[in-house]
Design a protein around this motif. Structure first.
Motif, PDB file in Angstrom:
ATOM      1  N   LEU A 177       4.654   2.214  -3.675  1.00  6.19           N
ATOM      2  CA  LEU A 177       6.335   2.625  -4.163  1.00  6.19           C
ATOM      3  C   LEU A 177       7.030   2.387  -2.395  1.00  6.19           C
ATOM      4  O   LEU A 177       7.648   1.456  -2.504  1.00  6.19           O
ATOM      5  CB  LEU A 177       7.066   3.538  -4.337  1.00  6.19           C
ATOM      6  N   PHE A 205       5.251   8.003 -11.712  1.00  4.03           N
ATOM      7  CA  PHE A 205       4.780   6.613 -10.698  1.00  4.03           C
ATOM      8  C   PHE A 205       5.228   5.435 -11.986  1.00  4.03           C
ATOM      9  O   PHE A 205       5.690   4.449 -11.183  1.00  4.03           O
ATOM     10  CB  PHE A 205       2.949   6.012 -10.626  1.00  4.03           C
ATOM     11  N   TYR A 206       5.166   4.751 -13.019  1.00  2.18           N
ATOM     12  CA  TYR A 206       4.911   4.635 -13.914  1.00  2.18           C
ATOM     13  C   TYR A 206       6.978   3.722 -14.211  1.00  2.18           C
ATOM     14  O   TYR A 206       6.937   2.818 -13.858  1.00  2.18           O
ATOM     15  CB  TYR A 206       4.395   4.471 -15.551  1.00  2.18           C
ATOM     16  N   GLU A 243       5.551  -9.231  -2.742  1.00  5.60           N
ATOM     17  CA  GLU A 243       5.255 -10.487  -3.596  1.00  5.60           C
ATOM     18  C   GLU A 243       3.906 -10.503  -4.265  1.00  5.60           C
ATOM     19  O   GLU A 243       3.679 -11.445  -5.793  1.00  5.60           O
ATOM     20  CB  GLU A 243       6.286 -11.844  -2.988  1.00  5.60           C
ATOM     21  N   ARG A 296      13.474  -4.831  -8.716  1.00  5.83           N
ATOM     22  CA  ARG A 296      13.456  -4.853  -6.425  1.00  5.83           C
ATOM     23  C   ARG A 296      13.343  -6.159  -6.795  1.00  5.83           C
ATOM     24  O   ARG A 296      13.329  -6.947  -6.447  1.00  5.83           O
ATOM     25  CB  ARG A 296      13.329  -4.052  -5.798  1.00  5.83           C
ATOM     26  N   VAL A 297      11.345  -6.354  -6.951  1.00 13.59           N
ATOM     27  CA  VAL A 297      10.957  -7.437  -6.625  1.00 13.59           C
ATOM     28  C   VAL A 297      11.097  -8.932  -7.560  1.00 13.59           C
ATOM     29  O   VAL A 297      11.185 -10.078  -6.976  1.00 13.59           O
ATOM     30  CB  VAL A 297       9.562  -7.504  -6.828  1.00 13.59           C
ATOM     31  N   PHE A 336       3.450  -4.854 -18.365  1.00 13.31           N
ATOM     32  CA  PHE A 336       3.183  -5.460 -16.811  1.00 13.31           C
ATOM     33  C   PHE A 336       3.864  -4.086 -16.132  1.00 13.31           C
ATOM     34  O   PHE A 336       2.803  -4.509 -15.014  1.00 13.31           O
ATOM     35  CB  PHE A 336       4.470  -6.780 -16.824  1.00 13.31           C
ATOM     36  N   PRO A 337       4.942  -3.253 -16.530  1.00 11.54           N
ATOM     37  CA  PRO A 337       4.958  -2.062 -15.731  1.00 11.54           C
ATOM     38  C   PRO A 337       3.905  -1.238 -15.016  1.00 11.54           C
ATOM     39  O   PRO A 337       3.505  -0.510 -14.706  1.00 11.54           O
ATOM     40  CB  PRO A 337       6.071  -1.161 -16.142  1.00 11.54           C
ATOM     41  N   TRP A 395      12.490   1.025 -10.762  1.00  7.27           N
ATOM     42  CA  TRP A 395      13.698   0.540  -9.298  1.00  7.27           C
ATOM     43  C   TRP A 395      12.488  -0.227  -8.788  1.00  7.27           C
ATOM     44  O   TRP A 395      12.433  -0.914  -8.043  1.00  7.27           O
ATOM     45  CB  TRP A 395      13.094   1.749  -9.127  1.00  7.27           C
ATOM     46  N   ALA A 396      11.446  -0.024  -8.892  1.00  4.37           N
ATOM     47  CA  ALA A 396      10.159  -0.954  -7.557  1.00  4.37           C
ATOM     48  C   ALA A 396      10.393  -2.659  -8.147  1.00  4.37           C
ATOM     49  O   ALA A 396      10.434  -3.118  -7.165  1.00  4.37           O
ATOM     50  CB  ALA A 396       8.885  -0.308  -6.886  1.00  4.37           C
ATOM     51  N   LEU A 397       9.818  -2.613  -9.459  1.00  8.37           N
ATOM     52  CA  LEU A 397       9.393  -4.383  -9.736  1.00  8.37           C
ATOM     53  C   LEU A 397      10.887  -5.180 -10.096  1.00  8.37           C
ATOM     54  O   LEU A 397      10.647  -6.131  -9.482  1.00  8.37           O
ATOM     55  CB  LEU A 397       8.470  -3.815 -11.228  1.00  8.37           C
ATOM     56  N   ALA A 399       1.373  -0.432 -12.721  1.00 10.30           N
ATOM     57  CA  ALA A 399       1.134   1.318 -12.936  1.00 10.30           C
ATOM     58  C   ALA A 399      -0.703   1.549 -12.512  1.00 10.30           C
ATOM     59  O   ALA A 399      -0.868   2.675 -11.708  1.00 10.30           O
ATOM     60  CB  ALA A 399       2.185   2.286 -13.316  1.00 10.30           C
ATOM     61  N   LEU A 458       5.734  -1.281  -1.761  1.00 16.57           N
ATOM     62  CA  LEU A 458       7.182  -1.920  -2.889  1.00 16.57           C
ATOM     63  C   LEU A 458       8.548  -1.852  -1.643  1.00 16.57           C
ATOM     64  O   LEU A 458       8.987  -3.113  -2.105  1.00 16.57           O
ATOM     65  CB  LEU A 458       7.089  -1.877  -3.998  1.00 16.57           C
ATOM     66  N   TYR A 466       2.769  -8.632  -6.602  1.00 13.98           N
ATOM     67  CA  TYR A 466       3.268  -8.145  -8.377  1.00 13.98           C
ATOM     68  C   TYR A 466       3.122  -9.075  -8.659  1.00 13.98           C
ATOM     69  O   TYR A 466       2.754  -9.017 -10.054  1.00 13.98           O
ATOM     70  CB  TYR A 466       4.899  -8.571  -7.918  1.00 13.98           C
ATOM     71  N   CYS A 493       0.805   7.215  -5.065  1.00 15.94           N
ATOM     72  CA  CYS A 493       1.674   6.546  -5.277  1.00 15.94           C
ATOM     73  C   CYS A 493       2.306   6.676  -4.554  1.00 15.94           C
ATOM     74  O   CYS A 493       3.009   5.566  -4.516  1.00 15.94           O
ATOM     75  CB  CYS A 493       2.747   7.357  -6.778  1.00 15.94           C
ATOM     76  N   ALA A 524       8.541   4.624 -11.877  1.00 16.02           N
ATOM     77  CA  ALA A 524       9.325   4.640 -11.175  1.00 16.02           C
ATOM     78  C   ALA A 524       9.288   2.878 -10.227  1.00 16.02           C
ATOM     79  O   ALA A 524       9.818   2.208 -10.298  1.00 16.02           O
ATOM     80  CB  ALA A 524       8.537   5.259  -9.447  1.00 16.02           C
ATOM     81  N   LEU A 525       8.186   2.508 -11.550  1.00 15.24           N
ATOM     82  CA  LEU A 525       7.866   1.165 -10.515  1.00 15.24           C
ATOM     83  C   LEU A 525       8.713   0.544 -11.561  1.00 15.24           C
ATOM     84  O   LEU A 525       9.608  -0.573 -11.671  1.00 15.24           O
ATOM     85  CB  LEU A 525       6.033   0.870 -11.209  1.00 15.24           C
ATOM     86  N   ARG A 526       9.223   1.566 -12.935  1.00 12.17           N
ATOM     87  CA  ARG A 526       9.512   0.095 -14.578  1.00 12.17           C
ATOM     88  C   ARG A 526      11.057   0.169 -14.189  1.00 12.17           C
ATOM     89  O   ARG A 526      11.692  -1.407 -14.272  1.00 12.17           O
ATOM     90  CB  ARG A 526       9.269   0.549 -15.368  1.00 12.17           C
ATOM     91  N   MET A 577       9.821  -5.007   0.182  1.00 11.32           N
ATOM     92  CA  MET A 577      11.126  -6.025  -0.345  1.00 11.32           C
ATOM     93  C   MET A 577      12.423  -5.823   0.233  1.00 11.32           C
ATOM     94  O   MET A 577      13.451  -6.526  -0.448  1.00 11.32           O
ATOM     95  CB  MET A 577      11.436  -5.456  -1.702  1.00 11.32           C
TER      96      MET A 577
END
Lengths: 198, 265
Positions: free
Chosen positions: B59, A58-59, B81, A69-70, B103-104, A65-67, B108, B62, B84, B55, A61-63, B66
């Motif tokens: 995802l 999850f972390y 947003e 993008r934002v 931050f990530p 890919w997902a974040l 998470a 997001l 975020y 999760c 994927a967020l770090r 987005m």
């Protein structure tokens, strides 16, 4: 585990089809103590390992890919906004400059035209004065010559008056006396009278 | 396909209640292997499945939020947003400039807990944050990460934290053990806070729902009286929605505070 064989088979089927099993697998469960504190149950500790793996994915994927993008979208928006603001600013500066230039041009044009007008007026005045002076001079010359002509005429007339007067006097005397007088004495007498202006 | 176990259990329960048995409020926290024997061998219960669902939902939120990636956002994009920026501000404002690299992780952590809490509010679902093993693992992860970061950033000066600056040296034998104890109790308080809140909420749901079943056995009068516990449960849903986000926020902000201490020079 208190799961019957039939339930296990059912769970296996349901597990393939997905979520419903999670519900189906809990038929009226009854715990002695808190199930969360039953650390002898491998499923309780198994959560930690599975949770660790899932949280890691999850972390990541967020770090990765997902974040981002934002972030990209937010950055693009900020850039666009600041870009538009800059554009507006520069447009305003340009417009201000143009207005200033226009005012400047108008002012110089006005000044130029005023100067031109003044120069033309001055020139006209000068030339008018000059023409006036010329005309005056010409008129004065004409007057002078005319006066001179008048004076000459008058003199000539005066001069020609005397013989006429002498003739008139001679004729008068001759008519009155009957005899022609001496021409020289008549002329002298006329000359004597003519000295006094009329 | 979906059996309704609650109804089954309720039927059993009302019989049990009629025979003077107590209300079973802890059954909802029991773990059951999924995928049958394979799940049992892999120690795979419904709890990790709900973690995956949580999760995946975050995802997907997001991703679909987005997807338009437009300059003027729609509703879902605006929501994504806001999430975020909310967590980003939380991390950067609390930790400081170094917050961007954490931050990530904070994001998470916050959304893992929040999605877990909210997923548990759906009837028949499971709340993985109601398991002390899960919350303690999360808390220990935060604790270990903050210690590693501390040692990396501050080196051995990290140990100076255990002696408050300006305190008289004579008090050191008293202060240092207290400071060490308070430091070590962090993961405990962090994990028990979340665990206890979730358990308490779900136990209350179960108790009031059981009251409804019990009152149903009294005939018409019971049916009328049962409106009370149902109304309470509806109000409790509202409370739990608040508690769910609040506990996720508390967990995230305490993590931020620990990390700020860790990166402070």
């Amino acid at each position: 585990m208190r799961l019957s064989v039939s339930l296990n088979r059912h769970s296996l089927l349901a597990g393939i089809s997905g979520l419903p099993l999670l519900v189906a697998a809990a038929p009226g469960a009854r715990a002695a103590g808190m199930p969360q504190l039953d650390f002898k149950n491998p499923l309780v500790t198994g959560q930690v390992i599975w949770g660790g793996i899932i949280f890691l994915f999850f972390y990541l994927a967020l770090r990765n890919w997902a974040l981002p993008r934002v972030e990209t979208v937010l950055k693009n928006r900020n850039e666009r906004i600041t870009g538009d603001l800059d554009q507006a600013h520069s447009a305003k500066v340009e417009a201000d400059k143009a207005v200033r230039e226009l005012k400047e041009t108008r002012k110089t044009a006005a000044a130029e035209s005023q100067a031109h007008l003044d120069a033309v007026l001055e020139q006209e005045k000068v030339s008018a004065a000059q023409r006036l002076a010329e005309i005056n001079a010409k008129l004065e010359a004409e007057i002078a010559s005319a006066e001179a002509g008048v004076a000459a005429e008058r003199k000539r007339a005066m001069e020609s008056l005397r013989p006429i007067a002498s003739d008139v006097a001679e004729t008068l005397v001759q008519r009155l006396t009957g005899k022609a007088p001496d021409r020289a004495s008549v002329e002298a007498a006329v000359a004597r009278v003519a000295v006094q202006p009329a | 396909m979906i059996k309704n176990p609650e109804r089954l259990s309720q039927a059993g329960e009302s019989k049990a209640l009629a025979s003077g048995s107590s209300i079973d409020v802890l059954g909802q926290f029991e773990l059951h292997p999924v995928l049958g024997g394979l799940g049992e061998a892999l120690r795979l219960s419904q709890s990790p499945v709900y973690m995956v669902i949580a999760c995946a939902l975050v995802l997907a939120f997001l991703f679909y939020g987005m997807k338009p990636a437009s300059v003027v956002p729609g509703r879902l994009q605006a929501a994504a947003e806001i999430c975020y920026e909310f967590v980003r501000n939380l991390a950067v404002d609390t930790i400081g400039p170094e917050g961007t690299s954490f931050f990530p992780f904070i994001f998470a952590l916050f959304f893992f807990i929040l999605a877990g809490n909210y997923l548990g509010l759906i009837p028949h679902s499971f709340t993985f944050t109601s398991h002390i093993a899960v919350t303690f693992a999360l808390a220990i992860m935060v604790f270990v990460i903050s210690i590693v970061v501390s040692l990396k950033v501050q080196g051995f000066k990290f140990f100076a934290h255990f002696m408050p600056a300006g305190a008289p040296l004579a008090l050191a034998p008293l202060l240092v053990p207290i400071e060490i104890l308070s430091f070590l109790s962090r993961p405990v308080s962090l994990s028990i806070r979340l665990f206890a809140n979730m358990v308490a909420g779900h136990v209350m749901f179960d108790i009031f729902a059981s009251f409804v079943i019990m009152l149903a056995g009294l005939g018409f009068v019971g049916d009328v009286l049962a409106v009370g516990p149902i109304a309470i449960n509806i109000a409790l849903i509202g409370l739990e929605l608040l508690v769910g986000v609040l506990q996720a926020y508390v967990f995230a902000i305490l993590t931020c505070i620990y990390l700020r201490e860790a990166v402070a020079h």
